[in-house]
Write a protein that holds these residues in place. Structure first.
Motif, short mmCIF file in Angstrom:
data_model
loop_
_atom_site.label_atom_id
_atom_site.label_comp_id
_atom_site.label_asym_id
_atom_site.label_seq_id
_atom_site.Cartn_x
_atom_site.Cartn_y
_atom_site.Cartn_z
N ASP A 1 12.38 -6.08 -5.63
CA ASP A 1 13.08 -6.41 -4.39
C ASP A 1 13.91 -5.23 -3.88
OD1 ASP A 1 12.01 -8.92 -4.48
OD2 ASP A 1 13.77 -9.85 -5.42
N ASN A 2 14.31 -4.34 -4.80
CA ASN A 2 15.10 -3.17 -4.40
C ASN A 2 14.22 -1.96 -4.07
OD1 ASN A 2 14.19 -2.34 -6.87
ND2 ASN A 2 16.23 -2.03 -7.79
N GLN A 3 12.91 -2.18 -3.95
CA GLN A 3 11.90 -1.17 -3.59
C GLN A 3 11.49 -0.27 -4.75
OE1 GLN A 3 10.65 -1.69 -0.57
NE2 GLN A 3 12.25 -3.24 -0.35
N GLU A 4 12.05 -0.46 -5.94
CA GLU A 4 11.64 0.34 -7.08
C GLU A 4 10.17 0.05 -7.40
OE1 GLU A 4 12.81 1.21 -11.77
OE2 GLU A 4 13.50 -0.63 -10.78
N VAL A 5 9.39 1.10 -7.67
CA VAL A 5 7.99 0.94 -8.04
C VAL A 5 7.90 0.59 -9.51
CG1 VAL A 5 5.73 2.04 -8.20
CG2 VAL A 5 7.23 2.54 -6.25
N LEU A 6 7.31 -0.56 -9.81
CA LEU A 6 7.22 -1.06 -11.18
C LEU A 6 5.88 -0.73 -11.84
CD1 LEU A 6 8.77 -4.59 -10.55
CD2 LEU A 6 9.96 -2.51 -11.31
N ALA A 7 4.82 -0.64 -11.04
CA ALA A 7 3.49 -0.34 -11.54
C ALA A 7 2.63 0.04 -10.34
CB ALA A 7 2.87 -1.53 -12.28
N SER A 8 1.48 0.66 -10.63
CA SER A 8 0.60 1.11 -9.54
C SER A 8 -0.84 1.11 -10.01
CB SER A 8 1.01 2.50 -9.06
OG SER A 8 0.93 3.45 -10.12
N CYS A 9 -1.76 1.15 -9.05
CA CYS A 9 -3.19 1.28 -9.34
C CYS A 9 -3.91 1.70 -8.08
CB CYS A 9 -3.77 -0.02 -9.89
SG CYS A 9 -3.91 -1.35 -8.68
N GLU A 10 -5.21 1.99 -8.23
CA GLU A 10 -6.06 2.33 -7.11
C GLU A 10 -7.24 1.37 -7.07
OE1 GLU A 10 -5.43 7.18 -7.12
OE2 GLU A 10 -7.13 6.29 -8.20
N LEU B 1 0.84 -1.19 0.00
CA LEU B 1 0.00 0.00 0.00
C LEU B 1 0.88 1.25 0.00
CD1 LEU B 1 -2.75 -1.03 2.56
CD2 LEU B 1 -3.06 -0.62 0.11
N ALA B 2 0.51 2.23 -0.81
CA ALA B 2 1.30 3.45 -0.93
C ALA B 2 1.12 4.37 0.26
CB ALA B 2 0.92 4.18 -2.21
N THR B 3 2.16 5.06 0.63
CA THR B 3 2.07 6.15 1.61
C THR B 3 1.60 7.41 0.89
OG1 THR B 3 4.33 6.88 1.21
CG2 THR B 3 4.01 5.14 2.87
N ASP B 4 1.27 8.45 1.65
CA ASP B 4 0.87 9.71 1.03
C ASP B 4 2.00 10.28 0.16
OD1 ASP B 4 -1.63 9.62 2.14
OD2 ASP B 4 -1.13 10.92 3.84
N ALA B 5 3.23 10.14 0.62
CA ALA B 5 4.36 10.64 -0.16
C ALA B 5 4.50 9.88 -1.47
CB ALA B 5 5.65 10.53 0.67
N GLN B 6 4.29 8.58 -1.43
CA GLN B 6 4.38 7.77 -2.66
C GLN B 6 3.23 8.09 -3.61
OE1 GLN B 6 4.58 4.02 -0.53
NE2 GLN B 6 6.68 3.68 -1.25
N ARG B 7 2.05 8.38 -3.08
CA ARG B 7 0.94 8.80 -3.94
C ARG B 7 1.31 10.07 -4.70
NH1 ARG B 7 -4.26 8.12 0.15
NH2 ARG B 7 -4.91 6.04 -0.53
N TYR B 8 1.90 11.03 -4.01
CA TYR B 8 2.31 12.28 -4.64
C TYR B 8 3.35 12.01 -5.73
CZ TYR B 8 4.60 16.81 -5.22
OH TYR B 8 5.16 17.95 -5.76
N GLU B 9 4.29 11.12 -5.46
CA GLU B 9 5.29 10.77 -6.46
C GLU B 9 4.65 10.16 -7.70
OE1 GLU B 9 7.92 8.17 -4.39
OE2 GLU B 9 8.82 9.76 -3.17
N ARG B 10 3.64 9.31 -7.50
CA ARG B 10 2.96 8.70 -8.65
C ARG B 10 2.16 9.75 -9.43
NH1 ARG B 10 5.53 4.79 -10.39
NH2 ARG B 10 3.73 3.88 -11.46
N ASP B 11 1.61 10.74 -8.74
CA ASP B 11 0.93 11.83 -9.44
C ASP B 11 1.88 12.52 -10.43
OD1 ASP B 11 -1.31 11.32 -7.90
OD2 ASP B 11 -0.98 13.00 -6.52
N LEU B 12 3.09 12.78 -10.00
CA LEU B 12 4.04 13.46 -10.87
C LEU B 12 4.44 12.58 -12.05
CD1 LEU B 12 6.37 15.14 -8.21
CD2 LEU B 12 4.43 16.15 -9.43
N VAL B 13 4.55 11.27 -11.80
CA VAL B 13 4.96 10.35 -12.86
C VAL B 13 3.86 10.19 -13.91
CG1 VAL B 13 5.46 7.91 -13.33
CG2 VAL B 13 6.62 9.09 -11.45
#
Length: 318
Positions: free
Chosen positions: A56-65, A5-17
């Motif tokens: 495994d290195n924590q890189e975000v590969l894909a996302s959804c809601e 599950l994404a944190t608020d900071a990660q949600r903001y990062e995905r918005d920019l991407v």
């Protein structure tokens, strides 16, 4: 790979991407504001989760809601069994990471997660803008997707209907609408409808453009609810319950006149099986295959068969 599950900071990062895909015509700042406000809405606060597929290195590969939504099974005696379904939105993989199966892996892991999310789970629903093949690989099956399009027309919107509905009456109007006479269906809540109106409010402020003077109308026992899609200059019908061809024509004439006064370019109604026979005779109605937002369903409950004709009103879109 793992699903988190994404944190608020990660949600903001995905918005920019994902801004280039979904942000324009808003500025980056406007898009970030839009996403923050939508996530802050009471419905989203209660029902929204943002998921990340991480290496495994924590890189975000894909996302959804996912948004939990109400769904119902209808027994032979007509009684309803309430359950939980999950609308999936904003499936995104960065261009540099595409073609490696990350979206499919995300969908597969997410389905397993959702199957365990509720003891009364029913299904997953997504509205694909990239066609069906990608999601078929994860067990989703598409349903028919047709739009009824109407041109705006000048005139008094209240003529021919009992009354126009302000946004404050969306909930009471929803309560009077008939639920589908089918074995399985989804049904929005008043808060879910208001989430769509929040989109209208946001675009009205950020573009800017005037909001429609009403968000629905009634004619006898018939009701239509709508909102403005600001980025495409469309008055979109959210829910439609017409009891007669005459009522269907009256409600849509009202919508067309509201759209004209708001300076919008079209009125669009998503086809549902029960309403289709009433729409063919409405003056000016044009039926066309929908571009994007292809409904696709997947059962999350053993033994639950989802019919191709499951009604999908626009109110379910996320």
């Amino acid at each position: 790979m793992r699903l988190v599950l994404a944190t608020d900071a990660q949600r903001y990062e995905r918005d920019l991407v994902n801004y280039p895909a979904w942000g324009p015509p808003l500025t980056v700042e406007g898009y970030v504001t839009r996403e923050y406000r939508l996530r802050s809405h009471p419905w989203a606060q209660a029902e929204l989760k943002t998921w990340l597929l991480c290496a495994d290195n924590q890189e975000v590969l894909a996302s959804c809601e996912t948004y939990r939504t109400d769904s119902f099974l209808r027994a032979a005696d007509g009684s309803l069994e309430a359950g939980d379904s999950y609308a999936i939105a904003s499936v995104f993989t960065e261009e540099r990471l595409r073609g490696k199966g990350h979206a499919t892996r995300l969908m597969d892991l997410l389905a397993s997660e959702l199957e365990r999310a509720s003891p009364r789970v029913h299904s997953a629903l997504l509205l694909s803008d990239v066609g069906a093949p990608l999601y078929r690989r994860s067990g989703y099956r598409e349903t028919p997707a047709w739009d009824w399009r109407f041109e705006p027309e000048p005139g008094e919107p209240s003529e021919g209907v009992d009354r126009l509905l302000p946004e404050t009456e969306m909930g009471s109007a929803l309560a009077r609408m008939r639920r589908p006479e089918v074995p399985f269906f989804y049904w929005p809540t008043p808060a879910q409808l208001d989430w769509h109106l929040e989109r209208e409010r946001i675009y009205s402020e950020l573009l800017p453009r005037p909001r429609p003077e009403a968000n629905g109308a009634t004619a006898g026992e018939s009701t239509a609810l709508w909102y403005m899609v600001g980025k495409s200059s469309t008055l979109m019908v959210l829910m439609f319950d017409a009891r007669t061809p005459e009522a269907a024509a009256a409600l849509l004439r009202s919508a067309r006149r509201v759209a004209h006064r708001a300076g919008l370019s079209r009125v669009v109604l998503w086809e549902e099986p029960a309403a289709a026979p009433l729409l063919a005779g409405v003056p000016g109605a044009v039926r066309e295959a929908r571009e994007g937002s292809l409904p696709m369903l997947r059962s999350l409950r053993p033994g639950l068969a989802l019919a191709e004709a499951t009604p999908i009103p626009r109110a379910l879109w996320v």
